[in-house]
Design a protein around this motif. Structure first.
Motif, PDB file in Angstrom:
ATOM      1  N   PRO A 145      70.505 -24.835 -13.665  1.00  0.00           N
ATOM      2  CA  PRO A 145      70.753 -23.617 -12.887  1.00  0.00           C
ATOM      3  C   PRO A 145      69.485 -22.818 -12.618  1.00  0.00           C
ATOM      4  O   PRO A 145      69.434 -22.014 -11.696  1.00  0.00           O
ATOM      5  CB  PRO A 145      71.734 -22.830 -13.763  1.00  0.00           C
ATOM      6  N   GLY A 146      68.455 -23.021 -13.438  1.00  0.00           N
ATOM      7  CA  GLY A 146      67.196 -22.303 -13.251  1.00  0.00           C
ATOM      8  C   GLY A 146      66.115 -22.923 -14.106  1.00  0.00           C
ATOM      9  O   GLY A 146      66.392 -23.623 -15.080  1.00  0.00           O
ATOM     10  N   ALA A 147      64.881 -22.666 -13.735  1.00  0.00           N
ATOM     11  CA  ALA A 147      63.742 -23.243 -14.456  1.00  0.00           C
ATOM     12  C   ALA A 147      63.428 -22.428 -15.704  1.00  0.00           C
ATOM     13  O   ALA A 147      63.534 -21.199 -15.694  1.00  0.00           O
ATOM     14  CB  ALA A 147      62.522 -23.293 -13.552  1.00  0.00           C
ATOM     15  N   PRO A 148      63.034 -23.102 -16.791  1.00  0.00           N
ATOM     16  CA  PRO A 148      62.553 -22.365 -17.955  1.00  0.00           C
ATOM     17  C   PRO A 148      61.198 -21.735 -17.657  1.00  0.00           C
ATOM     18  O   PRO A 148      60.578 -22.053 -16.633  1.00  0.00           O
ATOM     19  CB  PRO A 148      62.453 -23.449 -19.042  1.00  0.00           C
ATOM     20  N   PRO A 149      60.714 -20.866 -18.533  1.00  0.00           N
ATOM     21  CA  PRO A 149      59.411 -20.234 -18.296  1.00  0.00           C
ATOM     22  C   PRO A 149      58.297 -21.281 -18.188  1.00  0.00           C
ATOM     23  O   PRO A 149      58.321 -22.309 -18.876  1.00  0.00           O
ATOM     24  CB  PRO A 149      59.216 -19.341 -19.527  1.00  0.00           C
ATOM     25  N   ALA A 150      57.326 -21.002 -17.343  1.00  0.00           N
ATOM     26  CA  ALA A 150      56.207 -21.928 -17.158  1.00  0.00           C
ATOM     27  C   ALA A 150      55.470 -22.175 -18.483  1.00  0.00           C
ATOM     28  O   ALA A 150      54.957 -23.269 -18.720  1.00  0.00           O
ATOM     29  CB  ALA A 150      55.241 -21.381 -16.109  1.00  0.00           C
ATOM     30  N   GLN A 151      55.426 -21.170 -19.339  1.00  0.00           N
ATOM     31  CA  GLN A 151      54.733 -21.342 -20.617  1.00  0.00           C
ATOM     32  C   GLN A 151      55.424 -22.399 -21.472  1.00  0.00           C
ATOM     33  O   GLN A 151      54.765 -23.171 -22.176  1.00  0.00           O
ATOM     34  CB  GLN A 151      54.687 -20.003 -21.377  1.00  0.00           C
ATOM     35  N   SER A 167      66.579 -31.340 -10.059  1.00  0.00           N
ATOM     36  CA  SER A 167      66.013 -30.062  -9.650  1.00  0.00           C
ATOM     37  C   SER A 167      66.168 -29.058 -10.780  1.00  0.00           C
ATOM     38  O   SER A 167      67.146 -29.097 -11.529  1.00  0.00           O
ATOM     39  CB  SER A 167      66.713 -29.535  -8.392  1.00  0.00           C
ATOM     40  N   ARG A 168      65.204 -28.152 -10.871  1.00  0.00           N
ATOM     41  CA  ARG A 168      65.282 -27.063 -11.850  1.00  0.00           C
ATOM     42  C   ARG A 168      66.064 -25.869 -11.299  1.00  0.00           C
ATOM     43  O   ARG A 168      66.127 -24.828 -11.954  1.00  0.00           O
ATOM     44  CB  ARG A 168      63.867 -26.595 -12.215  1.00  0.00           C
ATOM     45  N   ARG A 169      66.650 -26.009 -10.091  1.00  0.00           N
ATOM     46  CA  ARG A 169      67.375 -24.862  -9.524  1.00  0.00           C
ATOM     47  C   ARG A 169      68.656 -25.318  -8.835  1.00  0.00           C
ATOM     48  O   ARG A 169      68.627 -26.104  -7.893  1.00  0.00           O
ATOM     49  CB  ARG A 169      66.501 -24.114  -8.519  1.00  0.00           C
ATOM     50  N   ALA A 170      69.777 -24.812  -9.335  1.00  0.00           N
ATOM     51  CA  ALA A 170      71.071 -24.990  -8.671  1.00  0.00           C
ATOM     52  C   ALA A 170      71.778 -23.641  -8.777  1.00  0.00           C
ATOM     53  O   ALA A 170      72.246 -23.263  -9.851  1.00  0.00           O
ATOM     54  CB  ALA A 170      71.891 -26.091  -9.330  1.00  0.00           C
ATOM     55  N   ALA A 171      71.843 -22.914  -7.670  1.00  0.00           N
ATOM     56  CA  ALA A 171      72.347 -21.538  -7.671  1.00  0.00           C
ATOM     57  C   ALA A 171      73.795 -21.441  -8.113  1.00  0.00           C
ATOM     58  O   ALA A 171      74.263 -20.371  -8.505  1.00  0.00           O
ATOM     59  CB  ALA A 171      72.182 -20.940  -6.273  1.00  0.00           C
ATOM     60  N   TYR A 172      74.513 -22.561  -8.102  1.00  0.00           N
ATOM     61  CA  TYR A 172      75.948 -22.564  -8.365  1.00  0.00           C
ATOM     62  C   TYR A 172      76.298 -22.992  -9.788  1.00  0.00           C
ATOM     63  O   TYR A 172      77.475 -23.054 -10.140  1.00  0.00           O
ATOM     64  CB  TYR A 172      76.648 -23.498  -7.373  1.00  0.00           C
ATOM     65  N   GLY A 173      75.312 -23.295 -10.644  1.00  0.00           N
ATOM     66  CA  GLY A 173      75.616 -23.672 -12.026  1.00  0.00           C
ATOM     67  C   GLY A 173      74.928 -24.958 -12.436  1.00  0.00           C
ATOM     68  O   GLY A 173      74.029 -25.451 -11.755  1.00  0.00           O
ATOM     69  N   TYR A 174      75.368 -25.505 -13.548  1.00  0.00           N
ATOM     70  CA  TYR A 174      74.758 -26.705 -14.129  1.00  0.00           C
ATOM     71  C   TYR A 174      75.401 -27.930 -13.489  1.00  0.00           C
ATOM     72  O   TYR A 174      76.585 -28.199 -13.697  1.00  0.00           O
ATOM     73  CB  TYR A 174      74.984 -26.686 -15.639  1.00  0.00           C
ATOM     74  N   ASP A 175      74.619 -28.681 -12.723  1.00  0.00           N
ATOM     75  CA  ASP A 175      75.145 -29.759 -11.898  1.00  0.00           C
ATOM     76  C   ASP A 175      74.797 -31.106 -12.519  1.00  0.00           C
ATOM     77  O   ASP A 175      73.661 -31.565 -12.432  1.00  0.00           O
ATOM     78  CB  ASP A 175      74.553 -29.639 -10.489  1.00  0.00           C
TER      79      ASP A 175
END
Length: 329
Positions: A153-159, A228-236
């Motif tokens: 659903p989103g990317a973890p921090p770059a660090q 992908s590190r991004r799916a606006a609709y949830g964990y795909d």
């Protein structure tokens, strides 16, 4: 037999395993170990265990199992110490970010004569597991093509990503394991490419956030993985297998399966938000499987050799992405 367990790691995955271990009959979670003392103490209190140091856990002869849920860069050292102490091991993926170190871990485990299972929890997801059973029965004939969709659903921090080993070792390693498990074959050829489309900071640490991988097995079967590190609709998390007599499709899980149809359209819940929710049952089942096999002597569904094999594919994908060429395996 009452198994005495020490858990290493009191972070988010450690908390999942702690709750599952504490609920298992015939298992006593005795110690929780974490360099952050407050985290260890808080989790230990919740599950009726004791906060302890690594030395305490390894030196206690009553402890016969260690569960490793600590950061990736600690796994190989802890596996080595557990092997030396002759304690059975359940370890979260990966074995190590370095293939030579992962191989050395596998050798030390075998030399010690102890059991070691790697936590590729997707093999225990009821939906995925049922698909594997249908394949084994021949319900769709011979598997020919596997397509895996893997989107966070989103990317973890770059660090965090800076020390993760990159998207192929940190994220797609699960998909490489699913590829080997579902098709029951080894890769002979791999091509990987990727881009940074989600967060420019990810490119700054030398990683990517969007990837595509194509694999061909020794038997000629094909697999495509899109991540992908991004799916606006949830964990795909989905895959489908095309066979000689049909297709198996494994979809996402939702918080509820209610579908509402009205004048405005057809509505249902988005997919589960993240892996902790999506694989809640899989985490419970994999830990139960570990102790069942430990008791019966049956082989684990995911061995340390599976961990090494997935790591080799992750390395090959990283090489292919960096050089822009396919890799023969």
């Amino acid at each position: 037999m009452n198994r005495q367990v020490a858990l290493f790691g009191a972070g988010r995955i450690g908390r999942i395993h702690a709750a599952n271990l504490a609920a298992l009959p015939g298992v006593q979670l005795r110690y929780v170990c974490d360099p952050v003392a407050d985290s260890a103490a808080s989790l230990a209190q919740q599950v009726g265990a004791q906060a302890a140091t690594l030395d305490q856990a390894f030196e206690d002869p009553a402890i016969d199992v260690v569960a490793i849920a600590s950061p990736t860069d600690t796994h190989s050292d802890l596996i080595g110490r557990a092997a030396a102490a002759r304690k059975h091991i359940f370890c979260e993926k990966p074995v190590d970010l370095s293939v030579p170190r992962a191989v050395a871990c596998a050798e030390s485990v075998k030399a010690a004569g102890i059991a070691c299972m790697i936590g590729f929890q997707r093999r225990f997801d009821p939906t995925f597991s049922d698909a594997k059973q249908r394949l084994a029965r021949g319900d769709i004939g011979e598997a020919e093509v596997l397509v895996i969709t893997s989107r966070d659903p989103g990317a973890p921090p770059a660090q965090y990503l800076k020390g993760s080993g990159g998207i192929f070792r940190d994220m797609l390693i699960h998909d490489f394991d699913v590829f080997r498990w579902i098709l029951g074959d080894e890769a002979a050829w791999l091509s990987a490419t990727g881009s940074c489309l989600v967060d420019p900071a990810i490119a700054e640490v030398g990683d990517i956030d969007t990837a595509a991988v194509t694999l061909r097995t020794r038997g000629g079967r094909l697999c495509q993985i899109n991540a992908s590190r991004r799916a606006a609709y949830g964990y795909d998390q989905r895959f489908e297998v095309l066979g000689s007599r049909g297709l198996l499709a494994c979809g996402n899980h939702r918080p509820t399966e209610v579908m509402q149809m009205d004048a405005q359209g057809v509505h249902h819940d988005k997919p589960e938000h993240f892996f902790l929710q999506r694989y809640r049952e899989a985490y419970r089942l994999e830990v139960a499987h570990f102790f069942e096999c430990l008791q019966s002597g049956a082989p684990f569904r995911t061995s340390i050799d599976d961990g090494v094999a997935a790591q080799k594919l992750a390395d090959a994908a990283t090489e292919s992405w960096r050089c822009g060429q396919a890799v023969a395996l």
